[in-house]
Design a protein around this motif. Structure first.
Motif, PDB file in Angstrom:
ATOM      1  N   LYS A   1       0.847  -1.179   0.000  1.00  0.00           N
ATOM      2  CA  LYS A   1       0.000   0.000   0.000  1.00  0.00           C
ATOM      3  C   LYS A   1       0.887   1.236   0.000  1.00  0.00           C
ATOM      4  N   GLY A   2       0.546   2.209  -0.843  1.00  0.00           N
ATOM      5  CA  GLY A   2       1.340   3.414  -0.935  1.00  0.00           C
ATOM      6  C   GLY A   2       1.974   3.528  -2.300  1.00  0.00           C
ATOM      7  N   ILE A   3       3.099   4.220  -2.381  1.00  0.00           N
ATOM      8  CA  ILE A   3       3.780   4.393  -3.651  1.00  0.00           C
ATOM      9  C   ILE A   3       4.821   3.279  -3.820  1.00  0.00           C
ATOM     10  N   ASN A   4       4.797   2.662  -4.994  1.00  0.00           N
ATOM     11  CA  ASN A   4       5.665   1.513  -5.290  1.00  0.00           C
ATOM     12  C   ASN A   4       7.050   2.007  -5.703  1.00  0.00           C
ATOM     13  N   LEU A   5       8.083   1.606  -4.946  1.00  0.00           N
ATOM     14  CA  LEU A   5       9.435   2.111  -5.163  1.00  0.00           C
ATOM     15  C   LEU A   5      10.455   0.986  -5.170  1.00  0.00           C
ATOM     16  N   PRO A   6      11.605   1.240  -5.823  1.00  0.00           N
ATOM     17  CA  PRO A   6      12.680   0.247  -5.743  1.00  0.00           C
ATOM     18  C   PRO A   6      13.226   0.179  -4.316  1.00  0.00           C
ATOM     19  N   LYS A   7      13.485  -1.017  -3.864  1.00  0.00           N
ATOM     20  CA  LYS A   7      13.977  -1.194  -2.508  1.00  0.00           C
ATOM     21  C   LYS A   7      15.472  -0.880  -2.456  1.00  0.00           C
ATOM     22  N   PRO A   8      15.927  -0.166  -1.421  1.00  0.00           N
ATOM     23  CA  PRO A   8      17.353   0.156  -1.337  1.00  0.00           C
ATOM     24  C   PRO A   8      18.185  -1.085  -1.012  1.00  0.00           C
ATOM     25  N   LYS A   9      19.434  -1.055  -1.445  1.00  0.00           N
ATOM     26  CA  LYS A   9      20.360  -2.114  -1.077  1.00  0.00           C
ATOM     27  C   LYS A   9      20.777  -1.916   0.387  1.00  0.00           C
TER      28      LYS A   9
ATOM     29  N   SER B   1      23.570  -1.622   1.565  1.00  0.00           N
ATOM     30  CA  SER B   1      24.690  -0.683   1.709  1.00  0.00           C
ATOM     31  C   SER B   1      24.270   0.768   1.484  1.00  0.00           C
ATOM     32  N   GLU B   2      23.015   0.988   1.053  1.00  0.00           N
ATOM     33  CA  GLU B   2      22.575   2.341   0.723  1.00  0.00           C
ATOM     34  C   GLU B   2      21.919   3.025   1.933  1.00  0.00           C
ATOM     35  N   LEU B   3      22.291   4.271   2.142  1.00  0.00           N
ATOM     36  CA  LEU B   3      21.702   5.053   3.213  1.00  0.00           C
ATOM     37  C   LEU B   3      20.447   5.764   2.703  1.00  0.00           C
ATOM     38  N   ILE B   4      19.322   5.514   3.364  1.00  0.00           N
ATOM     39  CA  ILE B   4      18.069   6.168   2.992  1.00  0.00           C
ATOM     40  C   ILE B   4      18.035   7.541   3.652  1.00  0.00           C
ATOM     41  N   ASN B   5      17.813   8.562   2.856  1.00  0.00           N
ATOM     42  CA  ASN B   5      17.748   9.913   3.408  1.00  0.00           C
ATOM     43  C   ASN B   5      16.728  10.762   2.670  1.00  0.00           C
ATOM     44  N   ILE B   6      16.219  11.758   3.394  1.00  0.00           N
ATOM     45  CA  ILE B   6      15.215  12.676   2.858  1.00  0.00           C
ATOM     46  C   ILE B   6      15.839  14.061   2.738  1.00  0.00           C
ATOM     47  N   ARG B   7      15.668  14.647   1.558  1.00  0.00           N
ATOM     48  CA  ARG B   7      16.146  16.006   1.332  1.00  0.00           C
ATOM     49  C   ARG B   7      14.978  16.847   0.784  1.00  0.00           C
ATOM     50  N   PHE B   8      15.228  18.138   0.632  1.00  0.00           N
ATOM     51  CA  PHE B   8      14.148  19.029   0.204  1.00  0.00           C
ATOM     52  C   PHE B   8      14.583  19.967  -0.920  1.00  0.00           C
ATOM     53  N   GLN B   9      15.674  19.596  -1.594  1.00  0.00           N
ATOM     54  CA  GLN B   9      16.139  20.432  -2.706  1.00  0.00           C
ATOM     55  C   GLN B   9      16.873  19.572  -3.726  1.00  0.00           C
TER      56      GLN B   9
ATOM     57  N   GLN C   1       8.260  -3.010 -11.013  1.00  0.00           N
ATOM     58  CA  GLN C   1       6.813  -2.903 -11.095  1.00  0.00           C
ATOM     59  C   GLN C   1       6.114  -4.261 -10.938  1.00  0.00           C
ATOM     60  N   ASP C   2       6.863  -5.327 -11.081  1.00  0.00           N
ATOM     61  CA  ASP C   2       6.287  -6.660 -10.899  1.00  0.00           C
ATOM     62  C   ASP C   2       6.151  -6.935  -9.401  1.00  0.00           C
ATOM     63  N   ASN C   3       4.925  -7.112  -8.924  1.00  0.00           N
ATOM     64  CA  ASN C   3       4.680  -7.271  -7.487  1.00  0.00           C
ATOM     65  C   ASN C   3       5.276  -8.546  -6.913  1.00  0.00           C
ATOM     66  N   THR C   4       5.686  -9.465  -7.786  1.00  0.00           N
ATOM     67  CA  THR C   4       6.262 -10.718  -7.284  1.00  0.00           C
ATOM     68  C   THR C   4       7.750 -10.561  -6.984  1.00  0.00           C
ATOM     69  N   LYS C   5       8.338  -9.453  -7.393  1.00  0.00           N
ATOM     70  CA  LYS C   5       9.766  -9.245  -7.195  1.00  0.00           C
ATOM     71  C   LYS C   5      10.039  -8.789  -5.760  1.00  0.00           C
ATOM     72  N   PRO C   6      11.103  -9.242  -5.158  1.00  0.00           N
ATOM     73  CA  PRO C   6      11.423  -8.850  -3.780  1.00  0.00           C
ATOM     74  C   PRO C   6      12.153  -7.516  -3.687  1.00  0.00           C
ATOM     75  N   ASN C   7      12.548  -6.939  -4.844  1.00  0.00           N
ATOM     76  CA  ASN C   7      13.361  -5.727  -4.805  1.00  0.00           C
ATOM     77  C   ASN C   7      12.518  -4.454  -4.873  1.00  0.00           C
ATOM     78  N   GLN C   8      11.395  -4.439  -4.158  1.00  0.00           N
ATOM     79  CA  GLN C   8      10.533  -3.256  -4.122  1.00  0.00           C
ATOM     80  C   GLN C   8       9.926  -3.103  -2.729  1.00  0.00           C
ATOM     81  N   TRP C   9       9.450  -1.923  -2.448  1.00  0.00           N
ATOM     82  CA  TRP C   9       8.718  -1.681  -1.210  1.00  0.00           C
ATOM     83  C   TRP C   9       7.731  -0.547  -1.424  1.00  0.00           C
ATOM     84  N   TYR C  10       6.902  -0.288  -0.407  1.00  0.00           N
ATOM     85  CA  TYR C  10       5.849   0.720  -0.513  1.00  0.00           C
ATOM     86  C   TYR C  10       6.017   1.739   0.615  1.00  0.00           C
ATOM     87  N   LEU C  11       5.973   3.001   0.205  1.00  0.00           N
ATOM     88  CA  LEU C  11       6.062   4.090   1.185  1.00  0.00           C
ATOM     89  C   LEU C  11       4.834   4.983   1.085  1.00  0.00           C
ATOM     90  N   SER C  12       4.444   5.537   2.220  1.00  0.00           N
ATOM     91  CA  SER C  12       3.360   6.519   2.255  1.00  0.00           C
ATOM     92  C   SER C  12       3.859   7.794   2.916  1.00  0.00           C
TER      93      SER C  12
END
Length: 446
Positions: free
Chosen positions: A343-351, A353-361, A419-430
């Protein structure tokens, strides 16, 4: 007037703003006499100690003693804020805040304002160059949150109230600062009105009639504007000004002023309204004008006026989201981001080793999902009708330094297929927020 209120209101709860002075003392005595014939009414009093006079404690003690004699419950509140400018105005605001805090459900506030007070307020408005709304001065009844303020003595002169006080042998306190003509209201009270009354004995009554006429004109104007403005309001209450150039200037400015007043803020100045008209409505170029109204701005974008809360600049802020099992709270009341399951927006899942961060510019060209060519991000914002002042408030999802998505707006096109829902390399964010945009929707992705 109070008798009429008792008859027409189901709830008969009254809270008297009691200073201990002559006017509020007469009001207290008057209401207590009414209660003898209407025992069903409930009366309380509230005294605000301003803590700015050496006799403040004595006045408070006097009020306690009087209310005890009348067997009326008294609330004592103290103002403990440091005020250095606009003292009278700031004290008035703080006073009403404290009264509101103590109100019971459906309890009506009564104040001792009289005809002389009304004329003083009229002159102060005249001095400020106010229009009919300001010259209306005080109303006999004013909406105050879920209840109202009633001024039953507004048609009575100070002399009439003093006669009542003497006839009933009432005792009150005298605030000697009321004789200090350094204060504007006192200057009008002691230097202006006595001269006018001596020359024209009916001046106060005629002054009241003028305020009453101005009030009626204001009510009528607002009734007409309330109906007229519906033609120009958009889904999210921004104002469509695309056809305003074809309106009479006086109507155009009246609609703008009425629209601002719908935001429950202090009425804008004449100069502010004139600036909006000259620099936005009648300007031949797309204006980036900002007009400040308290803690808000009036902004223009694509022939719409927006009423925008001023937010802190966060364009250089980076927020790291280390534990995605926890909700990520955003600054500036921008809501929060959370991970969802399908549920939410379908996005590629981070590896890992990747740092998830939020920016505004972000600046530069990007390739978003569904496009074949890269475009400047400014153009993407424009396509989605995102006004310039919102673009640095929308959370941009990054993995390390790689832009992934402007949540709720677009997703970057990456070579990985997720975009394939069967793939494990995705997640959903709201991103849960309450930010309206020009198409009537909200920037809300669930």
């Amino acid at each position: 007037m109070i008798e009429n209120i008792i008859k027409k209101n189901q709830y008969k709860l009254f809270l008297i703003a009691y200073s201990g002075g002559m006017d509020s003392t007469v009001l207290l005595d008057y209401l207590c006499k009414i209660k003898k014939n209407h025992p069903q009414i409930s009366i309380r009093a509230i005294h605000i100690n301003h803590n700015i006079q050496i006799d403040s404690k004595k006045w408070q003690t006097h009020c306690v003693s009087v209310c005890k004699e009348y067997n009326i419950p008294l609330i004592i509140e103290k103002i403990d804020i440091n005020i250095t400018k606009n003292i009278e105005e700031q004290l008035r605001i703080e006073r009403y805040n404290l009264i509101y805090k103590n109100l019971l459900h459906k309890e009506i506030i009564l104040t001792g304002h009289h005809l002389n007070d009304q004329c003083e307020t009229f002159f102060l408005s005249l001095k400020r160059g106010s229009g009919p709304t300001g010259l209306s001065a005080m109303s006999s009844e004013t909406i105050f949150g879920q209840t109202k303020i009633v001024r039953p003595f507004l048609t009575k002169t100070k002399e009439e109230i003093k006669n009542w006080a003497n006839l009933n042998k009432l005792k009150w306190i005298e605030d000697f600062t009321n004789f200090n003509t350094h204060y504007e209201r006192n200057f009008i009270r002691h230097k202006i009105l006595p001269v006018l009354e001596k020359k024209w004995p009916f001046f106060l009554k005629n002054c009241f009639r003028t305020t009453h006429i101005c009030n009626e004109e204001t009510i009528l104007k607002n009734i007409l504007l309330k109906e007229k403005i519906q033609q120009y309001l958009n889904f999210n209450e921004c104002l469509n000004i695309s056809s305003f150039k074809h309106l009479k200037e006086v109507l155009c400015k009246a609609l703008i002023r009425y629209w601002i007043c719908l935001k429950n803020v202090k009425k804008p100045s004449y100069n502010n309204i004139q600036r909006v008209y000259n620099e936005i409505i009648y300007s031949r170029k797309d204006s980036n004008l900002k007009v400040i109204v308290q803690k808000n701005e009036i902004r223009c974008y694509k022939k719409f006026l927006y009423f925008v809360t001023i937010r802190k600049d966060i364009k250089n802020l980076i927020i790291f989201w280390h534990n995605t099992e926890n909700t990520l709270q955003l600054p500036n009341n921008l809501g929060y981001i959370k991970k969802n399951n399908q549920k939410g927006i379908n996005l590629p899942k981070p590896k890992n080793s990747e740092l998830i961060n939020i920016r505004f510019q972000y600046a530069g060209k990007i390739l978003i999902m569904g496009r074949q060519k890269r475009r400047n991000i400014k153009k993407i914002w424009q396509e989605h009708n995102i006004p310039p002042w919102l673009r640095n408030q929308i959370p941009l999802l990054f993995y390390n330094d790689q832009l992934i998505s402007a949540l709720g707006v677009f997703v970057i096109n990456r070579t990985i297929n997720y975009q394939d829902n069967t793939k494990p390399n995705q997640w959903y964010l709201s991103w849960i927020n309450d930010i309206p945009i020009n198409n009537g929707n909200h920037l809300l992705c669930k």
